[in-house]
Each structure stands twice: as structure tokens, then as C-alpha cells.
Motif scaffolding. Structure first.
Motif, PDB file in Angstrom:
ATOM      1  N   GLU A  94      18.723  42.198  51.079  1.00 45.62           N
ATOM      2  CA  GLU A  94      18.507  42.394  49.653  1.00 45.62           C
ATOM      3  C   GLU A  94      17.084  42.885  49.434  1.00 45.62           C
ATOM      4  N   VAL A  95      16.908  43.754  48.463  1.00 43.35           N
ATOM      5  CA  VAL A  95      15.592  44.297  48.121  1.00 43.35           C
ATOM      6  C   VAL A  95      15.280  43.903  46.684  1.00 43.35           C
ATOM      7  N   ASN A 125      20.870  54.107  48.245  1.00 39.18           N
ATOM      8  CA  ASN A 125      21.823  52.991  48.180  1.00 39.18           C
ATOM      9  C   ASN A 125      23.279  53.416  47.990  1.00 39.18           C
ATOM     10  N   VAL A 126      23.620  54.657  48.269  1.00 42.15           N
ATOM     11  CA  VAL A 126      25.005  55.110  48.107  1.00 42.15           C
ATOM     12  C   VAL A 126      25.902  54.441  49.151  1.00 42.15           C
ATOM     13  N   ASN A 127      25.528  54.500  50.414  1.00 37.16           N
ATOM     14  CA  ASN A 127      26.314  53.831  51.454  1.00 37.16           C
ATOM     15  C   ASN A 127      26.340  52.324  51.245  1.00 37.16           C
ATOM     16  N   SER A 128      25.235  51.773  50.791  1.00 35.93           N
ATOM     17  CA  SER A 128      25.144  50.323  50.574  1.00 35.93           C
ATOM     18  C   SER A 128      26.155  49.847  49.543  1.00 35.93           C
ATOM     19  N   ILE A 129      26.340  50.614  48.479  1.00 29.09           N
ATOM     20  CA  ILE A 129      27.301  50.229  47.445  1.00 29.09           C
ATOM     21  C   ILE A 129      28.709  50.143  48.032  1.00 29.09           C
ATOM     22  N   ASN A 140      26.694  37.255  36.147  1.00 29.28           N
ATOM     23  CA  ASN A 140      26.981  36.911  37.536  1.00 29.28           C
ATOM     24  C   ASN A 140      27.415  38.155  38.316  1.00 29.28           C
ATOM     25  N   ALA A 141      26.654  39.240  38.129  1.00 29.31           N
ATOM     26  CA  ALA A 141      26.968  40.528  38.737  1.00 29.31           C
ATOM     27  C   ALA A 141      25.852  40.969  39.683  1.00 29.31           C
ATOM     28  N   SER A 142      26.169  41.910  40.519  1.00 25.88           N
ATOM     29  CA  SER A 142      25.165  42.506  41.403  1.00 25.88           C
ATOM     30  C   SER A 142      24.294  43.463  40.602  1.00 25.88           C
ATOM     31  N   LEU A 143      23.090  43.691  41.109  1.00 24.13           N
ATOM     32  CA  LEU A 143      22.186  44.657  40.501  1.00 24.13           C
ATOM     33  C   LEU A 143      21.753  45.628  41.592  1.00 24.13           C
ATOM     34  N   TYR A 170      22.806  41.412  45.556  1.00 24.99           N
ATOM     35  CA  TYR A 170      24.235  41.152  45.503  1.00 24.99           C
ATOM     36  C   TYR A 170      24.499  39.743  46.031  1.00 24.99           C
ATOM     37  N   LYS A 171      25.705  39.287  45.822  1.00 26.11           N
ATOM     38  CA  LYS A 171      26.102  37.956  46.270  1.00 26.11           C
ATOM     39  C   LYS A 171      26.999  38.095  47.489  1.00 26.11           C
ATOM     40  N   ASN A 172      26.674  37.378  48.569  1.00 21.63           N
ATOM     41  CA  ASN A 172      27.461  37.411  49.801  1.00 21.63           C
ATOM     42  C   ASN A 172      28.704  36.553  49.677  1.00 21.63           C
ATOM     43  N   ASN A 173      29.754  36.956  50.384  1.00 24.77           N
ATOM     44  CA  ASN A 173      30.938  36.113  50.534  1.00 24.77           C
ATOM     45  C   ASN A 173      30.655  35.061  51.592  1.00 24.77           C
TER      46      ASN A 173
END
Length: 69
Positions: free
Chosen positions: A44-45, A23-27, A10-13, A55-58
Motif C-alpha cells: 500500500e502507498v 496503478n493500472v495493473n494494480s487495480i 469502507n472502500a479502496s482509494l 485497499y483492504k486485503n482478503n
């Protein structure tokens, strides 16, 4: 295989590269949005051949993340 492992945990990839600045700023935006419980609006890509960003949104309604290239 990485996507399956991330789903099980249940983690982001997120594929990233600091050398290529992928994706540095995105992280950082995703981490901050999850820490402060705000919605991140980064798209999401999932396409093959592109840097993966899943990733999972709040569920909060505040929005501060915007894609900036």
C-alpha cells in the motif's frame, strides 16, 4: 478529503492514470484478488506526493499478486 470519503464507505482509494500508466495493473490485481478471495501482496502507498494505493486485503492465504514494474 478523498481518504475520509473512502473510509466512510469502507472502500479502496486508488489514484490511477491510464495515460501515464499509473496503478493500472494494480487495480486489476486488486479486483481479481477480491473477487477470488485471495490475498494480494501489493504494498500500500499512503505517502503524500506518491500515487495513492490503499485497499483492504482478503483473509485467505493464497498469494498471486506481486508488484511488477
Amino acid at each position: 478529503m478523498a481518504r475520509d470519503y473512502a473510509n466512510i464507505m469502507n472502500a479502496s482509494l486508488i489514484f490511477c492514470s491510464s495515460k501515464q500508466f499509473i496503478n493500472v495493473n494494480s487495480i486489476f490485481k486488486i479486483i481479481l484478488s477480491q473477487h477470488f478471495k485471495i490475498t494480494c501482496k501489493l504494498p500500500e502507498v499512503k505517502e503524500v506526493g506518491c500515487p495513492i494505493l490503499e485497499y483492504k486485503n482478503n483473509q485467505e492465504t493464497k498469494e498471486i499478486c506481486q508488484k511488477s514494474y
